[in-house]
Design a protein around this motif. Structure first.
Motif, PDB file in Angstrom:
ATOM      1  N   LEU A 186      24.266  20.220  95.171  1.00  0.00           N
ATOM      2  CA  LEU A 186      23.104  20.849  94.547  1.00  0.00           C
ATOM      3  C   LEU A 186      23.253  22.357  94.352  1.00  0.00           C
ATOM      4  O   LEU A 186      22.911  22.873  93.270  1.00  0.00           O
ATOM      5  CB  LEU A 186      21.843  20.541  95.368  1.00  0.00           C
ATOM      6  CG  LEU A 186      21.487  19.056  95.503  1.00  0.00           C
ATOM      7  CD1 LEU A 186      20.227  18.881  96.356  1.00  0.00           C
ATOM      8  CD2 LEU A 186      21.297  18.424  94.130  1.00  0.00           C
ATOM      9  N   PRO A 187      23.752  23.121  95.328  1.00  0.00           N
ATOM     10  CA  PRO A 187      23.845  24.575  95.126  1.00  0.00           C
ATOM     11  C   PRO A 187      24.846  25.005  94.057  1.00  0.00           C
ATOM     12  O   PRO A 187      24.795  26.151  93.610  1.00  0.00           O
ATOM     13  CB  PRO A 187      24.278  25.106  96.511  1.00  0.00           C
ATOM     14  CG  PRO A 187      24.008  24.003  97.463  1.00  0.00           C
ATOM     15  CD  PRO A 187      24.172  22.756  96.691  1.00  0.00           C
ATOM     16  N   VAL A 188      25.763  24.106  93.669  1.00  0.00           N
ATOM     17  CA  VAL A 188      26.809  24.494  92.709  1.00  0.00           C
ATOM     18  C   VAL A 188      26.657  23.759  91.380  1.00  0.00           C
ATOM     19  O   VAL A 188      27.582  23.757  90.561  1.00  0.00           O
ATOM     20  CB  VAL A 188      28.212  24.240  93.300  1.00  0.00           C
ATOM     21  CG1 VAL A 188      28.443  25.132  94.504  1.00  0.00           C
ATOM     22  CG2 VAL A 188      28.410  22.778  93.667  1.00  0.00           C
ATOM     23  N   ARG A 235      28.128  22.920  85.645  1.00  0.00           N
ATOM     24  CA  ARG A 235      27.732  22.875  84.238  1.00  0.00           C
ATOM     25  C   ARG A 235      28.431  23.980  83.446  1.00  0.00           C
ATOM     26  O   ARG A 235      28.944  23.750  82.341  1.00  0.00           O
ATOM     27  CB  ARG A 235      26.212  23.022  84.129  1.00  0.00           C
ATOM     28  CG  ARG A 235      25.695  22.943  82.699  1.00  0.00           C
ATOM     29  CD  ARG A 235      24.177  23.064  82.662  1.00  0.00           C
ATOM     30  NE  ARG A 235      23.703  22.978  81.295  1.00  0.00           N
ATOM     31  CZ  ARG A 235      23.483  21.856  80.658  1.00  0.00           C
ATOM     32  NH1 ARG A 235      23.679  20.704  81.273  1.00  0.00           N
ATOM     33  NH2 ARG A 235      23.068  21.844  79.415  1.00  0.00           N
ATOM     34  N   GLU A 236      28.457  25.173  84.004  1.00  0.00           N
ATOM     35  CA  GLU A 236      29.098  26.296  83.314  1.00  0.00           C
ATOM     36  C   GLU A 236      30.595  26.047  83.146  1.00  0.00           C
ATOM     37  O   GLU A 236      31.165  26.334  82.088  1.00  0.00           O
ATOM     38  CB  GLU A 236      28.855  27.576  84.110  1.00  0.00           C
ATOM     39  CG  GLU A 236      29.298  28.850  83.398  1.00  0.00           C
ATOM     40  CD  GLU A 236      28.991  30.092  84.205  1.00  0.00           C
ATOM     41  OE1 GLU A 236      29.540  31.162  83.868  1.00  0.00           O
ATOM     42  OE2 GLU A 236      28.205  29.993  85.174  1.00  0.00           O
ATOM     43  N   TYR A 237      31.239  25.516  84.178  1.00  0.00           N
ATOM     44  CA  TYR A 237      32.666  25.226  84.077  1.00  0.00           C
ATOM     45  C   TYR A 237      32.930  24.128  83.048  1.00  0.00           C
ATOM     46  O   TYR A 237      33.914  24.180  82.302  1.00  0.00           O
ATOM     47  CB  TYR A 237      33.211  24.792  85.434  1.00  0.00           C
ATOM     48  CG  TYR A 237      34.630  24.303  85.374  1.00  0.00           C
ATOM     49  CD1 TYR A 237      35.693  25.185  85.203  1.00  0.00           C
ATOM     50  CD2 TYR A 237      34.919  22.931  85.471  1.00  0.00           C
ATOM     51  CE1 TYR A 237      36.997  24.741  85.136  1.00  0.00           C
ATOM     52  CE2 TYR A 237      36.226  22.476  85.400  1.00  0.00           C
ATOM     53  CZ  TYR A 237      37.256  23.382  85.235  1.00  0.00           C
ATOM     54  OH  TYR A 237      38.547  22.929  85.162  1.00  0.00           O
ATOM     55  N   SER A 238      32.050  23.132  83.004  1.00  0.00           N
ATOM     56  CA  SER A 238      32.203  22.055  82.031  1.00  0.00           C
ATOM     57  C   SER A 238      32.125  22.591  80.604  1.00  0.00           C
ATOM     58  O   SER A 238      32.939  22.245  79.742  1.00  0.00           O
ATOM     59  CB  SER A 238      31.121  20.992  82.257  1.00  0.00           C
ATOM     60  OG  SER A 238      31.195  19.983  81.284  1.00  0.00           O
ATOM     61  N   ILE A 239      31.144  23.460  80.351  1.00  0.00           N
ATOM     62  CA  ILE A 239      31.016  24.052  79.018  1.00  0.00           C
ATOM     63  C   ILE A 239      32.236  24.903  78.692  1.00  0.00           C
ATOM     64  O   ILE A 239      32.783  24.846  77.576  1.00  0.00           O
ATOM     65  CB  ILE A 239      29.721  24.891  78.929  1.00  0.00           C
ATOM     66  CG1 ILE A 239      28.494  23.982  79.043  1.00  0.00           C
ATOM     67  CG2 ILE A 239      29.680  25.700  77.632  1.00  0.00           C
ATOM     68  CD1 ILE A 239      27.184  24.721  79.113  1.00  0.00           C
ATOM     69  N   PRO A 262      33.924  32.852  90.156  1.00  0.00           N
ATOM     70  CA  PRO A 262      33.598  32.653  88.743  1.00  0.00           C
ATOM     71  C   PRO A 262      33.654  31.172  88.388  1.00  0.00           C
ATOM     72  O   PRO A 262      34.477  30.422  88.942  1.00  0.00           O
ATOM     73  CB  PRO A 262      34.698  33.442  88.011  1.00  0.00           C
ATOM     74  CG  PRO A 262      35.217  34.411  89.009  1.00  0.00           C
ATOM     75  CD  PRO A 262      35.095  33.742  90.346  1.00  0.00           C
ATOM     76  N   ALA A 263      32.820  30.758  87.463  1.00  0.00           N
ATOM     77  CA  ALA A 263      32.735  29.339  87.106  1.00  0.00           C
ATOM     78  C   ALA A 263      34.053  28.800  86.574  1.00  0.00           C
ATOM     79  O   ALA A 263      34.411  27.647  86.838  1.00  0.00           O
ATOM     80  CB  ALA A 263      31.633  29.130  86.072  1.00  0.00           C
ATOM     81  N   GLN A 264      34.819  29.633  85.848  1.00  0.00           N
ATOM     82  CA  GLN A 264      36.075  29.145  85.278  1.00  0.00           C
ATOM     83  C   GLN A 264      37.136  28.862  86.339  1.00  0.00           C
ATOM     84  O   GLN A 264      38.135  28.206  86.067  1.00  0.00           O
ATOM     85  CB  GLN A 264      36.634  30.125  84.239  1.00  0.00           C
ATOM     86  CG  GLN A 264      36.908  31.520  84.750  1.00  0.00           C
ATOM     87  CD  GLN A 264      35.712  32.443  84.543  1.00  0.00           C
ATOM     88  OE1 GLN A 264      34.562  31.982  84.517  1.00  0.00           O
ATOM     89  NE2 GLN A 264      35.990  33.723  84.355  1.00  0.00           N
ATOM     90  N   ASN A 265      36.918  29.334  87.570  1.00  0.00           N
ATOM     91  CA  ASN A 265      37.843  29.054  88.661  1.00  0.00           C
ATOM     92  C   ASN A 265      37.413  27.848  89.492  1.00  0.00           C
ATOM     93  O   ASN A 265      37.998  27.576  90.545  1.00  0.00           O
ATOM     94  CB  ASN A 265      37.955  30.272  89.593  1.00  0.00           C
ATOM     95  CG  ASN A 265      38.633  31.443  88.909  1.00  0.00           C
ATOM     96  OD1 ASN A 265      39.319  31.281  87.902  1.00  0.00           O
ATOM     97  ND2 ASN A 265      38.435  32.636  89.453  1.00  0.00           N
ATOM     98  N   PHE A 266      36.404  27.142  89.024  1.00  0.00           N
ATOM     99  CA  PHE A 266      35.810  26.054  89.794  1.00  0.00           C
ATOM    100  C   PHE A 266      36.848  25.037  90.259  1.00  0.00           C
ATOM    101  O   PHE A 266      36.904  24.664  91.431  1.00  0.00           O
ATOM    102  CB  PHE A 266      34.731  25.348  88.962  1.00  0.00           C
ATOM    103  CG  PHE A 266      34.145  24.142  89.617  1.00  0.00           C
ATOM    104  CD1 PHE A 266      33.173  24.267  90.588  1.00  0.00           C
ATOM    105  CD2 PHE A 266      34.580  22.863  89.274  1.00  0.00           C
ATOM    106  CE1 PHE A 266      32.629  23.150  91.206  1.00  0.00           C
ATOM    107  CE2 PHE A 266      34.054  21.750  89.886  1.00  0.00           C
ATOM    108  CZ  PHE A 266      33.074  21.891  90.853  1.00  0.00           C
ATOM    109  N   VAL A 273      27.415  16.907  85.062  1.00  0.00           N
ATOM    110  CA  VAL A 273      26.586  17.182  86.240  1.00  0.00           C
ATOM    111  C   VAL A 273      26.104  15.874  86.871  1.00  0.00           C
ATOM    112  O   VAL A 273      26.142  15.702  88.100  1.00  0.00           O
ATOM    113  CB  VAL A 273      25.398  18.077  85.854  1.00  0.00           C
ATOM    114  CG1 VAL A 273      24.389  18.150  87.006  1.00  0.00           C
ATOM    115  CG2 VAL A 273      25.877  19.469  85.479  1.00  0.00           C
ATOM    116  N   VAL A 274      25.645  14.947  86.029  1.00  0.00           N
ATOM    117  CA  VAL A 274      25.179  13.649  86.527  1.00  0.00           C
ATOM    118  C   VAL A 274      26.316  12.910  87.232  1.00  0.00           C
ATOM    119  O   VAL A 274      26.122  12.304  88.295  1.00  0.00           O
ATOM    120  CB  VAL A 274      24.612  12.796  85.370  1.00  0.00           C
ATOM    121  CG1 VAL A 274      24.298  11.383  85.847  1.00  0.00           C
ATOM    122  CG2 VAL A 274      23.370  13.450  84.785  1.00  0.00           C
ATOM    123  N   ALA A 275      27.518  12.975  86.641  1.00  0.00           N
ATOM    124  CA  ALA A 275      28.675  12.301  87.235  1.00  0.00           C
ATOM    125  C   ALA A 275      29.019  12.891  88.600  1.00  0.00           C
ATOM    126  O   ALA A 275      29.381  12.162  89.534  1.00  0.00           O
ATOM    127  CB  ALA A 275      29.872  12.402  86.297  1.00  0.00           C
TER     128      ALA A 275
END
Length: 246
Positions: A63-65, A70-74, A163-167, A99-101
């Motif tokens: 939940l916290p991430v 979502r940002e990394y997926s986009i 950063p989201a791109q480093n997820f 996100v659902v997955a």
């Protein structure tokens, strides 16, 4: 009358130690003596408490991430080949499904992993040791997962401050020792060499050998060989070009 009492003594109630509580078992498996704790778990394999706790905690840690996911997926869709042709609505929908997955996988993933690992123990048990019910082996597997849960907590904290791109690169594996831009076979292999997962495998061997009353060494070799084969297969069979977006 006295002789009769001596020949037929009144049976005394058996002294039985109460099984450890859930938190006592968790602390015992992690640092308080896993062998003794697993013996208690095997004697009374109450599975519901540990499974419910781990699944709820795993779900809660996602939940916290969610925003980072979502940002990394986009970001991934935008930097994939042919992304120019993708409508913004399609990218947004794909991110939502990602996100659902992740939410569904946080519950389904551990269950599948425990079933597979318990199945591996059961396979070994078919040829060695005393026969053990699958429920008991599944309970051992669930408690052995505790170090992996600790790694999940650490990764969640790291993701929150990255950063989201480093997820996808946030990890507790040995891949962290490599340069950030290095994606090759060595990276794929080291990404599977996680001290927390190795700790989990060690607990699996301790608990499994205690349940089956078999030697620790033989089960350790069996589990270790399977793990090495899995790591090497994943490292050499995964297409590198599919990892380029990391």
């Amino acid at each position: 009358m006295e002789m009769q009492n001596l020949d037929n003594p009144v049976p005394q109630p058996e002294t039985r130690t109460n099984p450890l509580g859930l938190w006592q078992r968790i602390s015992g498996v992690l640092w308080g003596g896993p062998k003794i704790t697993f013996e208690d778990i095997i004697a009374s394999p109450n599975i519901l408490g540990i499974v419910a706790l781990l699944l709820v905690l795993n779900f809660a840690l996602v939940l916290p991430v969610l925003s980072k996911i979502r940002e990394y997926s986009i970001w991934t869709f935008q930097h994939s080949p042919g992304s120019v042709d993708l409508p913004a609505a399609a990218v947004d929908m794909a991110a939502t499904w990602t996100v659902v997955a992740w939410l569904a996988g946080s519950v389904i993933g551990p269950l599948i992993m425990w079933l597979v690992m318990a199945g591996i123990l059961k396979l070994y048990n078919c040829f060695s040791g005393e026969k053990v019910p699958f429920k008991c082996l599944f309970t051992v597997t669930a408690y052995s997962y505790l170090p992996v849960m600790l790694a999940t907590v650490i990764r969640t904290v790291l993701v929150m401050f990255s950063p989201a791109q480093n997820f996808a690169r946030v990890s507790t594996s040995l891949a962290l020792l490599l340069p950030e831009d290095r994606i090759d076979r060595l990276y794929l292999i080291l990404s599977q060499v996680d001290p927390f997962f190795i700790w989990s495998l060690a607990l699996l061997v301790i608990g499994g050998s205690a349940a089956m009353k078999t030697t620790y060494k033989n089960l350790a070799v069996f589990i270790g060989v399977l793990w090495i084969v899995y790591v090497l297969a994943l490292g050499f069979l995964t297409p590198i070009n599919k990892m380029a977006g990391l």
